[in-house]
Design an enzyme around this catalytic site. Structure first.
Site, PDB file in Angstrom:
ATOM      1  N   ALA A  16       0.805  -1.229   0.000  1.00 48.25           N
ATOM      2  CA  ALA A  16       0.000   0.000   0.000  1.00 48.25           C
ATOM      3  C   ALA A  16       0.834   1.274   0.000  1.00 48.25           C
ATOM      4  CB  ALA A  16      -0.937   0.000   1.215  1.00 48.25           C
ATOM      5  N   ARG A  21      10.023   7.760  -3.820  1.00 52.23           N
ATOM      6  CA  ARG A  21      11.384   7.912  -4.352  1.00 52.23           C
ATOM      7  C   ARG A  21      11.601   7.227  -5.704  1.00 52.23           C
ATOM      8  NH1 ARG A  21      15.264   6.109   0.138  1.00 52.23           N
ATOM      9  NH2 ARG A  21      13.425   5.289   1.210  1.00 52.23           N
ATOM     10  N   LYS A  28       5.018   1.528  -7.168  1.00 53.53           N
ATOM     11  CA  LYS A  28       6.352   0.939  -6.996  1.00 53.53           C
ATOM     12  C   LYS A  28       6.380  -0.571  -7.207  1.00 53.53           C
ATOM     13  CE  LYS A  28       8.319   0.685  -2.832  1.00 53.53           C
ATOM     14  NZ  LYS A  28       9.108   1.151  -1.661  1.00 53.53           N
ATOM     15  N   LYS A 345       9.585 -14.171 -36.086  1.00 49.96           N
ATOM     16  CA  LYS A 345       8.440 -13.872 -35.231  1.00 49.96           C
ATOM     17  C   LYS A 345       7.288 -14.794 -35.592  1.00 49.96           C
ATOM     18  CE  LYS A 345       4.957 -11.871 -36.096  1.00 49.96           C
ATOM     19  NZ  LYS A 345       3.879 -11.060 -36.663  1.00 49.96           N
ATOM     20  N   ASN A 371      16.074 -24.281 -47.040  1.00 51.92           N
ATOM     21  CA  ASN A 371      17.165 -23.312 -46.963  1.00 51.92           C
ATOM     22  C   ASN A 371      16.650 -21.938 -47.366  1.00 51.92           C
ATOM     23  OD1 ASN A 371      19.520 -21.739 -47.550  1.00 51.92           O
ATOM     24  ND2 ASN A 371      20.686 -23.648 -47.558  1.00 51.92           N
ATOM     25  N   ASN A 380       4.563 -10.230 -44.547  1.00 53.66           N
ATOM     26  CA  ASN A 380       3.427 -10.826 -43.838  1.00 53.66           C
ATOM     27  C   ASN A 380       2.328  -9.828 -43.537  1.00 53.66           C
ATOM     28  OD1 ASN A 380       5.196  -9.521 -42.023  1.00 53.66           O
ATOM     29  ND2 ASN A 380       4.310 -10.635 -40.313  1.00 53.66           N
ATOM     30  N   TYR A 381       2.592  -8.539 -43.762  1.00 52.64           N
ATOM     31  CA  TYR A 381       1.680  -7.507 -43.290  1.00 52.64           C
ATOM     32  C   TYR A 381       1.338  -6.570 -44.437  1.00 52.64           C
ATOM     33  CZ  TYR A 381       0.002  -3.877 -40.026  1.00 52.64           C
ATOM     34  OH  TYR A 381      -0.739  -2.963 -39.338  1.00 52.64           O
TER      35      TYR A 381
HETATM   36  C1  UD1 Z   1      10.195  -1.668   7.681  1.00 55.66           C
HETATM   37  C2  UD1 Z   1      10.340  -2.209   9.099  1.00 55.66           C
HETATM   38  C3  UD1 Z   1      11.812  -2.156   9.490  1.00 55.66           C
HETATM   39  C4  UD1 Z   1      12.633  -2.954   8.507  1.00 55.66           C
HETATM   40  C5  UD1 Z   1      12.383  -2.465   7.092  1.00 55.66           C
HETATM   41  C6  UD1 Z   1      13.014  -3.410   6.099  1.00 55.66           C
HETATM   42  C7  UD1 Z   1       8.278  -1.626  10.279  1.00 55.66           C
HETATM   43  C8  UD1 Z   1       7.651  -0.709  11.252  1.00 55.66           C
HETATM   44  N1  UD1 Z   1       9.540  -1.407  10.001  1.00 55.66           N
HETATM   45  O1  UD1 Z   1      10.575  -0.299   7.724  1.00 55.66           O
HETATM   46  O2  UD1 Z   1      12.004  -2.690  10.800  1.00 55.66           O
HETATM   47  O3  UD1 Z   1      14.016  -2.863   8.836  1.00 55.66           O
HETATM   48  O4  UD1 Z   1      10.985  -2.434   6.789  1.00 55.66           O
HETATM   49  O5  UD1 Z   1      12.922  -2.903   4.792  1.00 55.66           O
HETATM   50  O6  UD1 Z   1       7.633  -2.552   9.838  1.00 55.66           O
HETATM   51  N2  UD1 Z   1       3.225  -0.458   3.927  1.00 55.66           N
HETATM   52  C9  UD1 Z   1       1.868  -0.517   3.762  1.00 55.66           C
HETATM   53  N3  UD1 Z   1       1.090   0.297   4.506  1.00 55.66           N
HETATM   54  C10 UD1 Z   1       1.588   1.162   5.407  1.00 55.66           C
HETATM   55  C11 UD1 Z   1       2.976   1.235   5.586  1.00 55.66           C
HETATM   56  C12 UD1 Z   1       3.776   0.403   4.809  1.00 55.66           C
HETATM   57  O7  UD1 Z   1       1.372  -1.307   2.958  1.00 55.66           O
HETATM   58  O8  UD1 Z   1       0.794   1.858   6.045  1.00 55.66           O
HETATM   59  C13 UD1 Z   1       4.077  -1.332   3.123  1.00 55.66           C
HETATM   60  C14 UD1 Z   1       4.971  -0.553   2.181  1.00 55.66           C
HETATM   61  O9  UD1 Z   1       4.347  -0.431   0.912  1.00 55.66           O
HETATM   62  C15 UD1 Z   1       6.201  -1.415   2.099  1.00 55.66           C
HETATM   63  C16 UD1 Z   1       6.247  -2.113   3.444  1.00 55.66           C
HETATM   64  O10 UD1 Z   1       4.951  -2.031   3.977  1.00 55.66           O
HETATM   65  O11 UD1 Z   1       6.070  -2.412   1.098  1.00 55.66           O
HETATM   66  C17 UD1 Z   1       7.288  -1.518   4.380  1.00 55.66           C
HETATM   67  O12 UD1 Z   1       6.942  -0.205   4.702  1.00 55.66           O
HETATM   68  P1  UD1 Z   1       8.019   0.935   4.851  1.00 55.66           P
HETATM   69  O13 UD1 Z   1       7.331   2.186   5.239  1.00 55.66           O
HETATM   70  O14 UD1 Z   1       8.906   0.955   3.683  1.00 55.66           O
HETATM   71  O15 UD1 Z   1       8.814   0.397   6.134  1.00 55.66           O
HETATM   72  P2  UD1 Z   1      10.289   0.764   6.549  1.00 55.66           P
HETATM   73  O16 UD1 Z   1      10.299   2.097   7.171  1.00 55.66           O
HETATM   74  O17 UD1 Z   1      11.201   0.504   5.407  1.00 55.66           O
END
Ligand code: UD1
Ligand code: CA
Length: 467
Positions: A16, A21, A28, A345, A371, A380-381
């Site tokens: 979610a 970035r 992503k 293709k 050959n 073809n087109y």
């Molecule tokens: C998280 C971990 C951290 C770990 C790191 C590894 C937690 C609190 N922290 O941190 O300990 O070292 O991953 O990469 O879990 N996501 C949602 N909904 C939300 C928040 C996040 O679906 O409300 C999903 C993001 O899309 C992502 C994943 O959860 O795929 C991780 O979230 P992110 O905010 O990147 O966590 P980090 O701060 O990297």
């Protein structure tokens, strides 16, 4: 110790987050590693782990992400998606899977869709811990640079006491090198109770899934840590540089696996695989070959330098390239040859057929041992519709022939070089379809004289010697 029956598995896949970035219009988790979305890699892991239910938690780009999950093939069992709106942290995200996992009492795995390279073997370690009675099993790793990862804080006995997020960690805690990968397995019978008790009193004001460790400990539940041997396995993608790093890690793994399976890679670091590239033992791949999705190559075939293949099947003993391009629907039979600057293709080459130089063969069937001369093109087109070309076994198509489809060249027929074939050629016939040649004796000097005169007239007053 008694053997534990392994529990059923369910997956919660967190997808979610925004992924700011990446600077992309595309969510992503829909960016690709080895021609499969990162989400797709995790869904495939769910299938290979034989998870009985999988829930994708969607938020940013929810519709596109949920749609991509549904379209994923082969589909994992019991797939659904759950909307997290707004996004209040990883624990809040996991909680959205509650409805979809109602009644499930096995091992629940929480994975991140932006962490695509976890192996089944590593996952099985976490699953085994839950099957053996642990409440929570966490996947840790020791990266070269622990950066802003959450830290795994161990107790005096070496057990996992809690996880502290980087932002909330003291200087002493930040010095810990063992980090949280984010991947966990949790006892499905106790998960929801723990999630209910997680609060958001921390530096980010988020509901952290990592807090589940301290809660489980406080309840007297067992908590275990598995370690990923290879930090690349837990590489989380946040930006394009991470995406490239994940691609590189995937490629390194794929090359090693191919060689372990008996494939010769002359210069492994220059060969690029797709997630599903299937090479049999004794295949030889020369430098600078790119495999797009859907390629299989049978034993003993050779893919020579600078070739590009996608959606293609190559049978035993065939030789492709150098500089060949196989596009979707190319099926190259045993011992067939596809040479330099040949594009194929949606076309089959039967065993022993040859197209060695500078050709386009599209929507065609080429018979055994036929050959195809240099520069042959299947037209073809027609600008609207695609048409087929059939070339029989043992036929010979002379150089620089245009085969205007739909058209058939019968078995054993010969097409003279430079022909434009617009009507079918019967079996064993010789087809000549080009202007008849005239040679006018002594006419060359006269023509040159006439041309020189014309040049002079057209120049008028201009001085000579210009170009
Ligand atoms: C998280 C971990 C951290 C770990 C790191 C590894 C937690 C609190 N922290 O941190 O300990 O070292 O991953 O990469 O879990 N996501 C949602 N909904 C939300 C928040 C996040 O679906 O409300 C999903 C993001 O899309 C992502 C994943 O959860 O795929 C991780 O979230 P992110 O905010 O990147 O966590 P980090 O701060 O990297
Ligand atoms: Ca992250």
């Amino acid at each position: 110790m008694e053997e534990q029956a392994s529990l059923e598995k369910a997956f919660i896949i967190l997808a979610a987050g925004k992924g700011t970035r990446m600077r992309s219009e595309t969510p992503k988790v829909l960016h690709c590693v080895a021609h499969r979305t990162m989400l797709g890699h995790v869904l495939d892991l769910a299938r290979r782990a034989e998870a009985v239910r999988s829930v994708v938690v969607v938020g940013h780009g929810a519709e596109a992400v949920a749609k991509a999950a549904e379209a994923h093939r082969p589909a994992p069992a019991g797939l659904s998606s759950a909307l997290q709106e707004p996004q209040l942290g990883t624990a809040h995200a996991a909680a959205q899977a509650r409805e979809a996992l109602r009644g499930f009492g096995g091992a629940v795995f929480v994975l991140f869709a932006d962490t695509p390279l976890i192996t089944l073997k590593t996952l099985e370690q976490l699953g085994a811990a839950i099957s053996a009675g642990a409440g929570v099993a966490v996947l840790g790793f020791e990266p070269e640079d622990p950066a802003a990862y959450g830290r795994l804080i161990l107790d005096a006995e070496g057990g996992l006491a809690r996880i502290v997020e980087f932002k909330d960690a003291s200087a002493e805690e930040r010095a810990v090198r063992l980090c949280n990968s984010g991947v966990m397995a949790i006892d499905g019978a106790r998960l929801w109770g723990w999630l209910d008790r997680i609060d958001n009193e921390n530096a980010k004001g988020e509901f952290y899934l990592t807090d589940i460790v301290a809660l489980a400990r406080a309840d007297g539940a067992g908590v275990s840590v598995a370690r990923a041997d290879d930090p690349a396995e837990v590489l989380g993608v946040n930006d394009r540089a991470d995406l490239a790093a994940a691609e590189a890690a995937f490629q390194a793994r794929a090359r090693a696996a191919a060689m372990a399976d008996g494939v010769t890679l002359t210069a492994p670091e220059t060969v690029f695989f797709a997630h599903d590239t299937a090479l049999k033992p004794d295949v030889v791949v020369e430098p600078h070959v790119v495999f797009g999705p859907g390629v299989s190559v049978a034993a003993g075939a050779e893919i020579r330098a600078f070739s590009h293949l996608e959606g293609a099947r190559v049978e035993a003993g065939a030789v492709i390239g150098p500089y060949a391009r196989l596009r979707p629907g190319a099926e190259i039979g045993a011992d067939a040859r596809v040479g330099n600057f040949v594009e194929i293709k949606n076309a089959t080459l039967a065993p022993g057929a040859k197209a060695n130089h500078l050709s386009y063969l599209g929507d065609a069937a080429i018979g055994a041992g036929a050959n195809i001369g240099a520069g042959t093109i299947t037209c073809n087109y027609d600008g609207v519709l695609k048409h087929r070309t059939e070339i029989g076994a043992g036929a010979f198509v002379g150089s620089n022939s245009a085969l205007v489809a739909p058209v058939t060249v019968g078995a054993g027929a010969i097409v003279a070089a430079g022909s434009t074939i617009t009507a079918s050629v019967p079996e064993d016939a010789l087809a000549l379809a080009r202007g008849r040649q005239m040679s006018l004796e002594g006419r060359a000097p006269r023509l040159r004289e006439q041309l020189a005169l014309r040049k002079k007239r057209e120049r008028g007053g201009e001085t000579e010697g210009g170009t």
